[in-house]
Design a protein around this motif. Structure first.
Motif, PDB file in Angstrom:
ATOM      1  N   THR A 116       0.858  -1.240   0.048  1.00  5.83           N
ATOM      2  CA  THR A 116       0.128  -0.037   0.085  1.00  5.83           C
ATOM      3  C   THR A 116       1.018   1.345   0.035  1.00  5.83           C
ATOM      4  OG1 THR A 116      -0.108   0.169   2.434  1.00  5.83           O
ATOM      5  CG2 THR A 116      -1.884  -1.476   1.301  1.00  5.83           C
ATOM      6  N   VAL A 150       3.165   2.146  -2.222  1.00 12.38           N
ATOM      7  CA  VAL A 150       3.395   2.576  -3.434  1.00 12.38           C
ATOM      8  C   VAL A 150       2.300   2.299  -4.526  1.00 12.38           C
ATOM      9  CG1 VAL A 150       6.151   2.911  -3.053  1.00 12.38           C
ATOM     10  CG2 VAL A 150       4.893   0.719  -3.929  1.00 12.38           C
ATOM     11  N   PRO A 151       2.275   2.666  -5.701  1.00 15.82           N
ATOM     12  CA  PRO A 151       1.503   2.240  -6.586  1.00 15.82           C
ATOM     13  C   PRO A 151       2.039   1.064  -7.418  1.00 15.82           C
ATOM     14  CG  PRO A 151       2.322   4.182  -7.470  1.00 15.82           C
ATOM     15  CD  PRO A 151       2.703   3.874  -6.024  1.00 15.82           C
ATOM     16  N   TRP A 195       5.133   1.438  -9.760  1.00 15.00           N
ATOM     17  CA  TRP A 195       6.108   1.794  -9.311  1.00 15.00           C
ATOM     18  C   TRP A 195       7.354   0.218  -9.516  1.00 15.00           C
ATOM     19  CZ3 TRP A 195       9.196  -1.054  -5.506  1.00 15.00           C
ATOM     20  CH2 TRP A 195      10.107  -0.699  -4.695  1.00 15.00           C
ATOM     21  N   TYR A 218      10.679   4.962   2.575  1.00 15.16           N
ATOM     22  CA  TYR A 218       9.180   5.031   2.696  1.00 15.16           C
ATOM     23  C   TYR A 218       8.924   4.452   4.059  1.00 15.16           C
ATOM     24  CZ  TYR A 218       9.003   4.984  -2.240  1.00 15.16           C
ATOM     25  OH  TYR A 218       8.999   5.391  -3.699  1.00 15.16           O
ATOM     26  N   ASP A 244       3.416   6.822   4.191  1.00 15.12           N
ATOM     27  CA  ASP A 244       3.054   6.655   2.691  1.00 15.12           C
ATOM     28  C   ASP A 244       1.876   5.934   2.264  1.00 15.12           C
ATOM     29  OD1 ASP A 244       5.434   8.388   1.331  1.00 15.12           O
ATOM     30  OD2 ASP A 244       6.437   6.846   2.602  1.00 15.12           O
ATOM     31  N   ASN A 247      -0.369   4.774  -1.146  1.00 12.16           N
ATOM     32  CA  ASN A 247      -1.011   4.691  -2.657  1.00 12.16           C
ATOM     33  C   ASN A 247      -2.697   5.011  -2.790  1.00 12.16           C
ATOM     34  OD1 ASN A 247      -1.775   4.302  -5.427  1.00 12.16           O
ATOM     35  ND2 ASN A 247      -1.669   2.152  -5.147  1.00 12.16           N
ATOM     36  N   SER A 248      -2.793   6.447  -2.758  1.00 13.18           N
ATOM     37  CA  SER A 248      -4.062   6.879  -2.251  1.00 13.18           C
ATOM     38  C   SER A 248      -4.990   6.837  -3.527  1.00 13.18           C
ATOM     39  CB  SER A 248      -4.012   8.084  -1.841  1.00 13.18           C
ATOM     40  OG  SER A 248      -3.278   9.251  -2.479  1.00 13.18           O
ATOM     41  N   PRO A 304      -5.584   4.535  -6.306  1.00 13.33           N
ATOM     42  CA  PRO A 304      -5.239   3.554  -7.541  1.00 13.33           C
ATOM     43  C   PRO A 304      -6.674   3.476  -8.346  1.00 13.33           C
ATOM     44  CG  PRO A 304      -5.871   2.383  -5.480  1.00 13.33           C
ATOM     45  CD  PRO A 304      -5.700   3.912  -5.096  1.00 13.33           C
ATOM     46  N   TRP A 348      -2.955  -5.116  -5.355  1.00 11.98           N
ATOM     47  CA  TRP A 348      -2.344  -3.925  -4.854  1.00 11.98           C
ATOM     48  C   TRP A 348      -3.201  -3.052  -4.662  1.00 11.98           C
ATOM     49  CZ3 TRP A 348       3.310  -2.207  -5.126  1.00 11.98           C
ATOM     50  CH2 TRP A 348       4.283  -3.248  -4.982  1.00 11.98           C
ATOM     51  N   ALA A 349      -4.244  -2.748  -5.525  1.00 13.92           N
ATOM     52  CA  ALA A 349      -5.221  -1.763  -5.367  1.00 13.92           C
ATOM     53  C   ALA A 349      -6.172  -2.119  -4.299  1.00 13.92           C
ATOM     54  CB  ALA A 349      -6.097  -1.509  -6.850  1.00 13.92           C
ATOM     55  N   ALA A 351      -4.315  -1.350  -1.012  1.00 16.40           N
ATOM     56  CA  ALA A 351      -4.629   0.248  -0.613  1.00 16.40           C
ATOM     57  C   ALA A 351      -6.059   0.986  -0.471  1.00 16.40           C
ATOM     58  CB  ALA A 351      -3.915   1.135  -2.114  1.00 16.40           C
TER      59      ALA A 351
END
Length: 353
Positions: free
Chosen positions: A140, A142-143, A146, A156, A160, A162-163, A165, A177-178, A181
């Protein structure tokens, strides 16, 4: 052997049949907590009892009770389940594999967010709940993009995220990953919007590895060589186990992840906070170099006789994360990657081929 620690608190723990959840449940019982564990089927209860005397004894002594909920995401599934619970340790997450089709927003992302929402809503209805501990993830920070152009020099931290996605997602992994996040952001949103009586702690593990306490020495090695453990064992075994994508160089021992979840219940850990769980920080490890080096140091005879053929590999992406702040807050050091990997290889050698 049960711990001498005693507590009057009752925990609700989800995800107890899983790799992390199983160890978290055992540790909670050892530390004297009363536990209410959620499982998807009655057969899981027998399976858990067979895998651990701590679990079976706790169930017999009524220190541990089970609640069977076949579908966690059904409306009302948690009604009354949190009554009398002091803290929730929420480890469960929807399955992100075996997905058919490509509507990942509906099949991967939304269920992960909804699961957190339902747990938080249930906790808000139970006056006894003072804290909810939620398992999130280092992914979460980084996108997903990345990975294609990593910033391997920046450090990191838990601030931080990934706000934003955005779908459509091109693969299950990107959707995963999304989902992590958005599920992490949902916890923050709920607390800010609803202002419940409880607070939260979110834990962000990196690559979770180490011995799997659900496996016994007489079990087939195939039960151990799965998922992430398959990928990290590839360098000491063979190329058929190689991951199709490189791993970021930030491991954490599964026992440390379990320990952090139980410690996070304690009010000495500040509420409405988030912590990265990762060893060997900030520089991480180089999988393809460090894993073979550990095997050569501790298991030369097994390499010589071919039990560890050393024919696989695992690509590496450097990811600098802040595990030091977590060690300071919790008051203990993460298990080193060397000790973590040594224990996993030892377990592999103990098991039946």
């Amino acid at each position: 052997m049960a711990s001498e620690i005693k507590t009057a608190e009752k925990l609700l723990i989800t995800g107890i049949t899983g790799y992390i959840g199983f160890q978290t449940l055992v540790l909670a019982l050892q530390q004297g907590f009363d536990v209410r564990g959620i499982v998807r089927s009655a057969s899981s209860i027998d399976d858990l009892a067979k895998k651990s005397s701590v679990i079976s004894d706790g169930h017999v002594r009524k220190q541990l009770e089970f609640i069977v909920i076949p579908d966690f995401l059904q409306p009302g599934a948690l009604d009354g389940v949190l009554d009398g619970v002091s803290a929730v340790v929420h480890l469960a997450s929807p399955m992100a594999y075996g997905i058919e089709g490509n509507d990942f927003e509906e099949t991967v992302v939304k269920p992960a967010v909804l699961m957190n929402t339902l747990v938080l809503e249930a906790a808000a209805k139970s006056p006894s709940v003072r804290r909810v501990v939620v398992t999130s993830s280092c992914v979460t920070l980084v996108p997903f993009e990345w990975n294609m152009a990593p910033n391997s020099e920046r450090l990191y931290t838990a601030s931080d995220i990934n706000s934003n996605p955005q779908p459509p997602y091109q693969s299950v992994m990107e959707a995963y990953w999304a989902s992590k996040a958005k599920a992490r952001m949902e916890v923050r949103r709920f607390i800010e919007a609803e202002k419940p009586a409880f607070d939260f702690v979110q834990l962000l593990p990196s690559v979770v590895i180490g011995r799997d306490d659900r496996c016994a020495p007489g079990d087939d090695r195939a039960s151990l060589v799965q998922g992430t453990r398959q990928a990290v064992l590839a360098p000491v075994l063979d190329s058929s186990l190689n991951s199709s994508f490189p791993y970021v160089g930030v491991p954490v021992h599964v026992a440390d992840v379990a320990r952090a979840h139980i410690d996070a219940v304690d009010s000495r850990i500040p509420g409405n906070s988030e912590f990265i769980l990762s060893s060997d920080t900030p520089e991480g490890v180089v999988w393809d170099e460090d894993i073979p080096a550990i095997a050569k140091k501790y298991f030369p005879a097994n390499i010589a006789d071919g039990t560890l053929p050393m024919k696989g590999s695992l690509g590496y992406v450097k990811f600098r994360v802040d595990g030091m702040s977590t060690e300071k807050a919790f008051g203990w050091k993460f298990t080193s990657f060397e000790d973590t990997m040594k224990g996993l290889i030892e377990q592999y050698l103990e098991m039946r081929s």
